[in-house]
Write a protein that holds these residues in place. Sequence first.
Motif: not given
Length: 285
Positions: A229-245
């Motif tokens: 849905f949202a891009g990885p950068r937006v999600i990472k900035e929202t949840i403040k966590k690194d995303l899974p590989k």
Amino acid sequence: MSWFKRVKEGITTKTEEKKETPDGIWEKCPSCKKVLHLSEQLENQYVCIYCGYQLRIGSREYFEILFDNNEFTELYPDLTAADPLHFADTKKYTDRLAESTKKTGLKDALRSAHGKINGHDLVVACMDFNFIGGSMGSVVGEKIARSIDYCIQHRIPFMIISKSGGARMMEAAFSLMQMAKTSARLARLAEEKIPYISLLTDPTTGGVTASYAMLGDINIAEPGAMIGFAGPRVIKETIKKDLPKGFQSAEFVQEHGFLDFIVDRREMKGKLTSFLKMMADNPRQ
């Protein structure tokens, strides 16, 4: 002046006689960076012969791959977008539409057609990313809605090939309304017990993912397709966590239960034939 001509075994080629290689004959694979000739792409259905990367293609290529003898009837080809909001940012929306039409030869970001796949009737609505990022506007929603009505009238299975950056911002709420509109039409298709297949290709994001792309009786994706849905950068900035590989790859999405199958494009027509035959032999009750 032998520097300006080549002489070999009696053959002379003057500089002015040399021909430039036409644009589009060669393309570099975005994954392995190796150069592919157009003939290699055609023979391998636009899949890299070195690494198996599924190159981005549009409705013309998908119709060639899927429909028997590339024979089909295009549905509602003359629908074009209006500009009800008179959107103007750095450029008028009408100018953007005109430029995209001139560049791609398309009227909007989706084409719909009725043809046969190994003898089985199927209506395919295919998105084109080259038209304003495959964005979902009122024409995309209307074509899908009318195509579903056509399927209901003629009792034909339906398939959408999604490839989109999401809703078209220049149409604002008119674009967002297409999520509800297409979902409601697909509910009618289900009530009529007519199969719907959703194929998610790279990329499938935004409002398209949040509506018709994930509502198939069978949800399929091409290998490595970005789905979210949202891009990885937006999600990472929202949840403040690194995303899974591999986050938002087709393989990741399937592992978490949102996809039924991942199918290589070279095997797609055969798989679709199996699905259509299975659903024809075992209709929904």
